[in-house]
Design a protein around this motif. Structure first.
Motif, mmCIF file in Angstrom:
data_model
loop_
_atom_site.group_PDB
_atom_site.id
_atom_site.type_symbol
_atom_site.label_atom_id
_atom_site.label_comp_id
_atom_site.label_asym_id
_atom_site.label_seq_id
_atom_site.Cartn_x
_atom_site.Cartn_y
_atom_site.Cartn_z
ATOM 1 N N VAL A 108 0.860 -1.195 0.000
ATOM 2 C CA VAL A 108 0.000 0.000 0.000
ATOM 3 C C VAL A 108 0.897 1.246 0.000
ATOM 4 N N PRO A 109 0.700 2.169 -0.937
ATOM 5 C CA PRO A 109 1.528 3.377 -0.971
ATOM 6 C C PRO A 109 1.444 4.150 0.343
ATOM 7 N N THR A 110 2.600 4.599 0.813
ATOM 8 C CA THR A 110 2.642 5.377 2.049
ATOM 9 C C THR A 110 2.540 6.873 1.780
ATOM 10 N N GLY A 111 2.679 7.261 0.512
ATOM 11 C CA GLY A 111 2.662 8.674 0.182
ATOM 12 C C GLY A 111 4.036 9.310 0.259
ATOM 13 N N GLN A 112 5.042 8.499 0.727
ATOM 14 C CA GLN A 112 6.398 9.041 0.822
ATOM 15 C C GLN A 112 7.082 8.917 -0.532
ATOM 16 N N THR A 113 7.473 10.029 -1.091
ATOM 17 C CA THR A 113 8.169 10.055 -2.387
ATOM 18 C C THR A 113 9.348 11.007 -2.278
ATOM 19 N N GLY A 114 10.204 10.965 -3.276
ATOM 20 C CA GLY A 114 11.340 11.871 -3.276
ATOM 21 C C GLY A 114 12.127 11.760 -4.552
ATOM 22 N N ASN A 115 12.972 12.746 -4.772
ATOM 23 C CA ASN A 115 13.897 12.709 -5.907
ATOM 24 C C ASN A 115 15.100 11.846 -5.539
ATOM 25 N N TYR A 116 15.494 11.025 -6.483
ATOM 26 C CA TYR A 116 16.595 10.100 -6.225
ATOM 27 C C TYR A 116 17.931 10.819 -6.355
ATOM 28 N N ILE A 117 18.742 10.691 -5.300
ATOM 29 C CA ILE A 117 20.113 11.205 -5.306
ATOM 30 C C ILE A 117 21.032 10.000 -5.121
ATOM 31 N N PRO A 118 21.811 9.620 -6.134
ATOM 32 C CA PRO A 118 22.685 8.441 -6.009
ATOM 33 C C PRO A 118 23.560 8.509 -4.754
ATOM 34 N N GLY A 119 23.465 7.455 -3.948
ATOM 35 C CA GLY A 119 24.253 7.399 -2.714
ATOM 36 C C GLY A 119 23.641 8.168 -1.573
ATOM 37 N N GLY A 120 22.542 8.845 -1.814
ATOM 38 C CA GLY A 120 21.895 9.597 -0.746
ATOM 39 C C GLY A 120 21.061 8.702 0.148
ATOM 40 N N ALA A 121 20.957 9.079 1.398
ATOM 41 C CA ALA A 121 20.221 8.254 2.362
ATOM 42 C C ALA A 121 18.721 8.445 2.208
ATOM 43 N N ILE A 122 18.007 7.342 2.328
ATOM 44 C CA ILE A 122 16.542 7.358 2.348
ATOM 45 C C ILE A 122 16.112 6.826 3.710
ATOM 46 N N THR A 123 15.241 7.560 4.375
ATOM 47 C CA THR A 123 14.783 7.160 5.702
ATOM 48 C C THR A 123 13.297 6.853 5.656
ATOM 49 N N VAL A 124 12.951 5.661 6.157
ATOM 50 C CA VAL A 124 11.562 5.217 6.158
ATOM 51 C C VAL A 124 11.232 4.625 7.530
ATOM 52 N N ASP A 125 10.348 5.238 8.270
ATOM 53 C CA ASP A 125 9.872 4.721 9.562
ATOM 54 C C ASP A 125 11.018 4.190 10.437
ATOM 55 N N GLY A 126 11.985 5.029 10.688
ATOM 56 C CA GLY A 126 13.094 4.679 11.582
ATOM 57 C C GLY A 126 14.211 3.910 10.929
ATOM 58 N N MET A 127 14.070 3.522 9.670
ATOM 59 C CA MET A 127 15.114 2.790 8.950
ATOM 60 C C MET A 127 15.770 3.734 7.945
ATOM 61 N N THR A 128 17.084 3.639 7.832
ATOM 62 C CA THR A 128 17.794 4.443 6.852
ATOM 63 C C THR A 128 18.694 3.554 6.015
ATOM 64 N N PHE A 129 18.771 3.829 4.731
ATOM 65 C CA PHE A 129 19.593 3.025 3.817
ATOM 66 C C PHE A 129 19.984 3.893 2.638
ATOM 67 N N ASP A 130 21.057 3.489 1.972
ATOM 68 C CA ASP A 130 21.556 4.206 0.795
ATOM 69 C C ASP A 130 21.357 3.344 -0.444
#
Length: 400
Positions: A243-265
């Motif tokens: 189910v879509p969470t509504g969280q979107t963003g522009n992709y930055i290579p190597g940039g961190a993405i944070t989702v509900d307490g989790m972060t990953f590159d």
């Protein structure tokens, strides 16, 4: 007639005393020779009973010490095997990192895959190591055959889960739960697992990730999907359990993405529709599975750059997880060895006490024994002289 009876009586009395003194002296001499005051229960029933109880205690302690030896051997073998397994995995980790070199050809990566196959075989041999007595140190509660079976679906545990223990009041393991040690490391980073979807075609890859805020973790399944529409900016959208969470963003290579307490590159260049999954960690990771996945990609001459990069990242992550798991279990084996040392020390103290009790009950005081022997020897000599005097008496002595 009365003279004959009197002489006979004196003679028999002298012989009786002489025999008694000789028996006492002989007994004292035997005690000095053996060093034992109590050689049979009739010598001193109470002391003999105490000595017997102390002797039985020593036999029990000796049996317990044999058990300690068996357990120590098993735990030492376990600790050593896990140490060697850690060294093999460190070697595999270095080869995985080398495989990430962008200048390597397919043949060079295939050669590294061959090395990983050899390391995997050595790990399997360690998992099936015997204890030298017909058993297997990672066989759990017992098995007559190697506990780990290698098949097309991977390595499985064929033994009985659990830890073998000696029948004693103390905890003295004789084997290790191999399934828990070899097949139950936590996957991913220990909290969640990142991975690329099988249908990805781009060169993007995701790292192991980490926890940014433990208080908002949900333990649900997430997916990051990329939308690439040149020349527009590459974007991503996050869904939870489909189910879509509504969280979107522009992709930055190597940039961190944070989702509900989790972060990953996520690095590299994703293709349109490429997706990456984030799922909860589970305790089912094993070194064989981790190496099998890496070997499959590195052996594939048609593997894309993205697949190779993801294989290297995931392989290093999984090997690190298993190494950490092995290290923890190695510490458990080391703690067991320390506990066995403490048990052995207590047994030695108890054995010393039991031997002291036995010695006090039955051993001879040599100084006192020598003095008593001299007294008995003097008594015997006096009885011998008395007998000689009685024997020399006759009617002719009175007629003189």
């Amino acid at each position: 007639m009365s003279g004959r009876v009197s002489n006979t009586s004196r003679y028999e009395s002298a012989v009786t005393v002489l025999q008694r003194r000789q028996a006492e002296m002989s007994e004292a001499q035997m005690q000095m020779t053996s060093g034992k005051r109590v050689s049979k229960p009739s010598d001193d029933p109470t002391a003999a009973a105490r000595a017997e109880r102390a002797f039985i205690a020593q036999q029990r302690i000796e049996s317990a010490q044999r058990s300690v030896g068996v357990s120590r051997s098993a735990m030492a073998l376990t600790e050593s095997a896990l140490g060697r397994a850690g060294d093999l995995l460190q070697n595999a980790r270095e080869k995985l990192i080398s495989a990430g070199n962008g200048t390597y050809s397919g043949a060079e990566r295939a050669a590294l895959a061959t090395d990983l196959v050899a390391l995997r075989g050595q790990l399997l041999q360690l998992a099936n190591q015997t204890d030298g007595a017909g058993g297997y140190i990672f066989g759990g509660q017992g098995t007559l055959a190697p506990p780990f079976v290698d098949s097309a679906g991977g390595v499985t545990f064929a033994g009985t889960s659990g830890q073998g223990q000696l029948s004693t009041s103390e905890q003295m393991p004789t084997s290790v739960d191999g399934e828990s040690v070899w097949l139950s490391a936590r996957s991913g980073n220990g909290v969640f697992v990142t991975g690329a979807a099988a249908a990805n075609t781009g060169s993007a890859f995701i790292d192991a990730g980490g926890v940014a805020d433990p208080s908002v973790l949900t333990g649900q399944n997430y997916q990051v999907v990329f939308n690439v529409a040149p020349p527009a900016v590459t974007t991503y959208a996050v869904s939870m359990n489909g189910v879509p969470t509504g969280q979107t963003g522009n992709y930055i290579p190597g940039g961190a993405i944070t989702v509900d307490g989790m972060t990953f590159d996520i690095g590299g260049a994703p293709a349109n529709g490429d997706a990456f999954d984030i799922t909860p960690s589970t305790p089912d990771m094993d070194p064989f599975e981790a190496l099998d996945r890496a070997i499959a990609v590195l052996s594939d001459p048609n593997a894309t750059r993205g697949a190779i990069a993801q294989s290297v990242n995931s392989g290093v992550r999984d090997v690190d997880a298993v190494m950490s798991h092995f290290s923890a279990n190695r510490s458990v084996a080391g703690a067991a060895l320390s506990r066995l040392d403490a048990i052995e020390s207590r047994n030695q103290d108890r054995d010393l006490w039991a031997k002291s009790v036995q010695s006090d009950a039955e051993d001879l005081d040599m100084v006192k024994a020598v003095s008593e022997f001299q007294n008995k020897q003097t008594s015997y000599q006096a009885a011998l002289q008395s007998y000689a005097m009685v024997q020399s008496m006759s009617l002719f002595d009175y007629l003189k």
